[in-house]
Scaffold this active site. Sequence first.
Site, PDB file in Angstrom:
ATOM      1  N   ASP A 169     -19.523 -47.822   9.626  1.00 13.68           N
ATOM      2  CA  ASP A 169     -19.515 -48.624  10.862  1.00 13.68           C
ATOM      3  C   ASP A 169     -20.886 -48.487  11.487  1.00 13.68           C
ATOM      4  OD1 ASP A 169     -18.821 -49.721  13.589  1.00 13.68           O
ATOM      5  OD2 ASP A 169     -16.790 -49.622  12.785  1.00 13.68           O
ATOM      6  N   GLY A 211     -13.247 -49.325  14.203  1.00  9.93           N
ATOM      7  CA  GLY A 211     -12.672 -50.328  15.094  1.00  9.93           C
ATOM      8  C   GLY A 211     -11.166 -50.208  15.259  1.00  9.93           C
ATOM      9  N   HIS A 237      -5.741 -68.712   6.836  1.00  7.62           N
ATOM     10  CA  HIS A 237      -5.336 -67.765   7.880  1.00  7.62           C
ATOM     11  C   HIS A 237      -5.825 -68.232   9.248  1.00  7.62           C
ATOM     12  CE1 HIS A 237      -4.171 -64.107   9.857  1.00  7.62           C
ATOM     13  NE2 HIS A 237      -5.401 -63.962  10.315  1.00  7.62           N
ATOM     14  N   ASP A 253       0.281 -62.230   7.528  1.00  9.21           N
ATOM     15  CA  ASP A 253       1.136 -63.416   7.678  1.00  9.21           C
ATOM     16  C   ASP A 253       2.470 -63.218   6.935  1.00  9.21           C
ATOM     17  OD1 ASP A 253      -0.871 -64.820   9.160  1.00  9.21           O
ATOM     18  OD2 ASP A 253      -1.938 -65.130   7.276  1.00  9.21           O
TER      19      ASP A 253
HETATM   20  P1  NAD Z   1     -12.896 -54.124  16.765  1.00 10.16           P
HETATM   21  O1  NAD Z   1     -13.947 -54.704  17.626  1.00 10.16           O
HETATM   22  O2  NAD Z   1     -11.923 -53.181  17.370  1.00 10.16           O
HETATM   23  O3  NAD Z   1     -13.551 -53.378  15.520  1.00 10.16           O
HETATM   24  C1  NAD Z   1     -14.540 -53.971  14.744  1.00 10.16           C
HETATM   25  C2  NAD Z   1     -15.454 -52.881  14.226  1.00 10.16           C
HETATM   26  O4  NAD Z   1     -16.456 -53.509  13.425  1.00 10.16           O
HETATM   27  C3  NAD Z   1     -16.178 -52.099  15.339  1.00 10.16           C
HETATM   28  O5  NAD Z   1     -15.984 -50.716  15.165  1.00 10.16           O
HETATM   29  C4  NAD Z   1     -17.639 -52.481  15.157  1.00 10.16           C
HETATM   30  O6  NAD Z   1     -18.548 -51.448  15.491  1.00 10.16           O
HETATM   31  C5  NAD Z   1     -17.650 -52.793  13.667  1.00 10.16           C
HETATM   32  N1  NAD Z   1     -18.813 -53.571  13.254  1.00 10.16           N
HETATM   33  C6  NAD Z   1     -19.437 -54.588  13.894  1.00 10.16           C
HETATM   34  N2  NAD Z   1     -20.505 -55.007  13.192  1.00 10.16           N
HETATM   35  C7  NAD Z   1     -20.561 -54.241  12.074  1.00 10.16           C
HETATM   36  C8  NAD Z   1     -21.418 -54.176  10.966  1.00 10.16           C
HETATM   37  N3  NAD Z   1     -22.470 -54.994  10.839  1.00 10.16           N
HETATM   38  N4  NAD Z   1     -21.160 -53.268  10.010  1.00 10.16           N
HETATM   39  C9  NAD Z   1     -20.105 -52.438  10.121  1.00 10.16           C
HETATM   40  N5  NAD Z   1     -19.248 -52.435  11.158  1.00 10.16           N
HETATM   41  C10 NAD Z   1     -19.476 -53.335  12.115  1.00 10.16           C
HETATM   42  O7  NAD Z   1     -12.120 -55.359  16.080  1.00 10.16           O
HETATM   43  P2  NAD Z   1     -10.725 -55.308  15.289  1.00 10.16           P
HETATM   44  O8  NAD Z   1      -9.602 -55.522  16.220  1.00 10.16           O
HETATM   45  O9  NAD Z   1     -10.718 -54.125  14.394  1.00 10.16           O
HETATM   46  O10 NAD Z   1     -10.864 -56.651  14.410  1.00 10.16           O
HETATM   47  C11 NAD Z   1     -11.818 -56.760  13.400  1.00 10.16           C
HETATM   48  C12 NAD Z   1     -11.803 -58.136  12.767  1.00 10.16           C
HETATM   49  O11 NAD Z   1     -10.572 -58.342  12.075  1.00 10.16           O
HETATM   50  C13 NAD Z   1     -11.903 -59.306  13.758  1.00 10.16           C
HETATM   51  O12 NAD Z   1     -12.776 -60.285  13.246  1.00 10.16           O
HETATM   52  C14 NAD Z   1     -10.485 -59.845  13.818  1.00 10.16           C
HETATM   53  O13 NAD Z   1     -10.445 -61.194  14.196  1.00 10.16           O
HETATM   54  C15 NAD Z   1     -10.037 -59.633  12.398  1.00 10.16           C
HETATM   55  N6  NAD Z   1      -8.579 -59.638  12.159  1.00 10.16           N
HETATM   56  C16 NAD Z   1      -8.133 -60.237  11.022  1.00 10.16           C
HETATM   57  C17 NAD Z   1      -6.784 -60.229  10.716  1.00 10.16           C
HETATM   58  C18 NAD Z   1      -6.296 -60.864   9.449  1.00 10.16           C
HETATM   59  O14 NAD Z   1      -5.083 -61.067   9.323  1.00 10.16           O
HETATM   60  N7  NAD Z   1      -7.136 -61.128   8.478  1.00 10.16           N
HETATM   61  C19 NAD Z   1      -5.874 -59.610  11.595  1.00 10.16           C
HETATM   62  C20 NAD Z   1      -6.369 -59.015  12.750  1.00 10.16           C
HETATM   63  C21 NAD Z   1      -7.735 -59.036  13.028  1.00 10.16           C
HETATM   64  C1  LMR Z   2      -4.146 -62.227  13.456  1.00 16.31           C
HETATM   65  O1  LMR Z   2      -3.550 -63.085  12.797  1.00 16.31           O
HETATM   66  O2  LMR Z   2      -3.539 -61.417  14.177  1.00 16.31           O
HETATM   67  C2  LMR Z   2      -5.637 -62.116  13.336  1.00 16.31           C
HETATM   68  O3  LMR Z   2      -6.174 -63.174  12.623  1.00 16.31           O
HETATM   69  C3  LMR Z   2      -6.314 -61.911  14.655  1.00 16.31           C
HETATM   70  C4  LMR Z   2      -6.294 -63.127  15.543  1.00 16.31           C
HETATM   71  O4  LMR Z   2      -7.339 -63.463  16.082  1.00 16.31           O
HETATM   72  O5  LMR Z   2      -5.225 -63.718  15.733  1.00 16.31           O
END
Ligand code: NAD
Ligand code: LMR
Length: 347
Positions: free
Chosen positions: A66, A43, A209, A182
């Site tokens: 993935d 992802g 978060h 953060d």
């Molecule tokens: P994305 O859609 O680009 O990538 C997600 C990946 O997860 C994809 O490749 C998808 O195929 C894979 N996936 C889906 N279901 C799956 C499964 N059952 N098993 C394995 N892989 C699976 O999304 P992204 O931009 O990489 O974001 C991913 C997550 O991280 C989101 O939920 C987003 O909100 C979160 N996020 C959290 C923070 C934080 O600070 N904690 C920051 C940014 C994003």
């Molecule tokens: C962030 O803080 O960037 C992540 O939690 C992704 C979002 O949905 O804001």
Amino acid sequence: MMANTVNRIFKQSLNRTFTKPITRCLSLSATNNKKVAILGASGGIGQPLSLLMKQNPGVSHLALYDIMNTPGVTADLSHIDSQAKVTGHTGDAEIAECLRGADVVIMPAGVPRKPGMTRDDLFNTNASIVASLAKSCAEHCPGAFLGIISNPVNSTVPIASEMYKRQGVYNPNKIFGVTTLDVVRANAFIAEAKGLNVSTVNVPVIGGHAGITIIPLISSCSPSVSFDAAALKAITERIQEAGTEVVKAKDGAGSATLSMAYAGARFASSLLDVLAGKDGVVECAFVRSDVTEASYFSTPLVLGPEGIEKNLGLGNLSDFEKELVKACVPELQKSIKKGEEFAANFN
Ligand code: NAD
Ligand code: LMR
């Protein structure tokens, strides 16, 4: 110029260009025999995070999982001339092999936000993804550190914890909601506002978060900084809403990926550092907690080879920060309860 002089200058410039800027993020560990698994490796976060972990000298095996595109990402990363062996795994049949023997698991699997959505709007899709991946972790690598990036973190960490409890392998000291982004943002914004060298700035960020649950402790910033009341409120709100700032800027193409990969690599590298015997490593993360009435809460944690060694708690809060904690706790309690109830009914 003599060939070996040219060679030396080239190596020095490579060091300047690549090694120096990333040492703050990447591990300095002396041991190099750890297996790291990334779940959601293809992802937006998973790919750059895997790239950063491939460069980490503490990693001997990088296992990528993935549901799509894993062979391509694996082939691509495996051509990099750093020591970690890279293996790719797809689908239920291959998750056990990905996880077996893992020391650190980082989970960015799940869908990201689009403009107008809250992180909680992701719950319906991501809760079951996290529950089933956590179930696999509990089964195949119960002793590994688990860092959960998938949103909504305020609910996904309780969900994962419940899945471990169900298997009888729950260790609250080893399951972390990754809130490092953060901290990274707070450092960047405060350094920018005050004209400081960002590499010297450290702002603890506590709570959870999402929106008002994100609480930067600017009164505990090192070096100390001061803002008038209006500027303090404005910069606090910018940190709380920084994820939304990126979601809006990406305009439908997802949320933060590159800064999250950087932050995730920093957190994973800290875990590798403590596994390699480094002392005094402190990171904020969203963990099981009795610091407030919310049963999970992010605070600065002293990390060790068995996980949380000491929870450093809230520290000395300003009146402004005490009000932020008061507003955060009920919000967090709701998200935690929602996650726990979901897990109780998950098959
Ligand atoms: P994305 O859609 O680009 O990538 C997600 C990946 O997860 C994809 O490749 C998808 O195929 C894979 N996936 C889906 N279901 C799956 C499964 N059952 N098993 C394995 N892989 C699976 O999304 P992204 O931009 O990489 O974001 C991913 C997550 O991280 C989101 O939920 C987003 O909100 C979160 N996020 C959290 C923070 C934080 O600070 N904690 C920051 C940014 C994003
Ligand atoms: C962030 O803080 O960037 C992540 O939690 C992704 C979002 O949905 O804001």
